[in-house]
Design an enzyme around this catalytic site. Structure first.
Site, PDB file in Angstrom:
ATOM      1  CG  ASP A  32     -34.611 -43.690   0.321  1.00 58.49           C
ATOM      2  OD1 ASP A  32     -35.436 -42.770   0.147  1.00 58.49           O
ATOM      3  OD2 ASP A  32     -33.465 -43.665  -0.161  1.00 58.49           O
ATOM      4  CB  CYS A  49     -26.555 -39.910   1.896  1.00 56.86           C
ATOM      5  SG  CYS A  49     -25.953 -41.530   1.340  1.00 56.86           S
TER       6      CYS A  49
END
Length: 289
Positions: free
Chosen positions: A204, A57
């Site tokens: 996350d 990412c």
């Protein structure tokens, strides 16, 4: 005289005994087949022996996207939200999406505060089929997003590995069992509550993209909260991804389907990806037990 043959006929459209038995047998076989397929699906989603997929990412250029994809990355994430240090414009996003697909990976657009209309518009303009909902604004847009747009719904975990973000359908309020000691064992039914499902949950840390880790060993993600499983993110890098994946799968827990990395594979500038780190991360994640 009553004949056995007469029992195989119909009377006023009603099936007689042999036909009724045949129908019951057919239904029984169908039910067994359905249960078998459902069980196989659950096993496939939570099978700890299946190879972990990788999402790289925060990609900011097509060269990094192509390198990661050709070296085994399954998803390439790009930040469309304009306030991130790794945000990109639409034209660059188009190039990254094309490079990702050229290398065999799927591009993902990351959104934070955008509403449903903005998310759909940007995905359409860039050519994205997957939207990652990383902030309160984008998460709230989930019910209004078209089902053809696949969604990755982000949850935040505190330093102790406790989920602090509401689940996609707010079911944690309706079902306290999800937050208990064995809440990760609890299956959830999202469709009955009138919400669309998500492809993946992504867990996350509190400060997304910071590279800060949390206690993966205490992380518990409920089964059934998404169609395809969940994504482990937050503080991962080439040196710790294998251990992190092992921790999240310990004691038969519902382990992640995907390992996500951003800061952990950048150069010193914190923006451009380091090819050696990217390759090492992908190899270590996919070879993890």
């Amino acid at each position: 005289m009553f004949s056995l043959a007469s029992r195989s006929t119909t009377h006023f459209g009603i099936a007689t005994i042999p036909q009724q038995r045949h129908a019951r047998s057919a239904r029984l076989r169908a039910n067994v087949t359905h249960r078998h397929r459902a069980t196989a699906l659950v096993i496939a989603r939570s099978d700890p022996t299946s190879q972990t997929k990788v999402k790289v990412c925060g990609v900011t250029n097509p060269e990094d996207a192509l390198f990661a994809a050709k070296n085994g990355a399954d998803f390439i994430g790009m930040i469309v939200w304009p306030k991130s240090k790794r945000s990109i414009d639409v034209e660059t996003a188009k190039q990254i999406a094309a490079a990702s697909r050229e290398g065999g990976a799927e591009p993902v657009g990351v959104f934070v505060s955008e509403n449903a209309e903005e998310i759909v518009s940007k995905c359409s303009e860039i050519g994205l089929d997957i939207a990652q909902l990383h902030g309160d604004g984008s998460r709230e847009a989930l019910p209004q997003l078209p089902t053809k747009l696949r969604a990755i719904y982000v949850l935040n975990a505190d330093a102790e590995g406790k989920l602090i973000t509401k689940l996609p359908n707010d079911q944690e309020e309706a079902d306290p069992a999800l937050g208990g000691e064995k809440g990760w064992r609890k299956a959830s039914d999202w469709m009955s509550r009138g919400r669309r499902t998500v492809d993946f949950l992504l867990v996350d840390g509190v400060n997304a993209g910071s590279g800060e880790a949390y206690d993966w060993s205490k992380l518990k993600v409920p089964r059934g909260a998404s169609k395809k499983g969940w994504v482990l993110a937050g503080g991962l890098g080439p040196d710790n991804v294998a251990d992190a994946l092992s921790m999240t799968r310990a004691n038969g827990r519902f382990g992640p389907a995907i390992a996500d990395v951003s800061s952990g594979v950048t150069m010193e500038c914190g923006i451009k990806k380091d090819p050696a780190k990217v390759k090492a991360f992908i190899d270590n994640a996919k070879n993890s037990a």
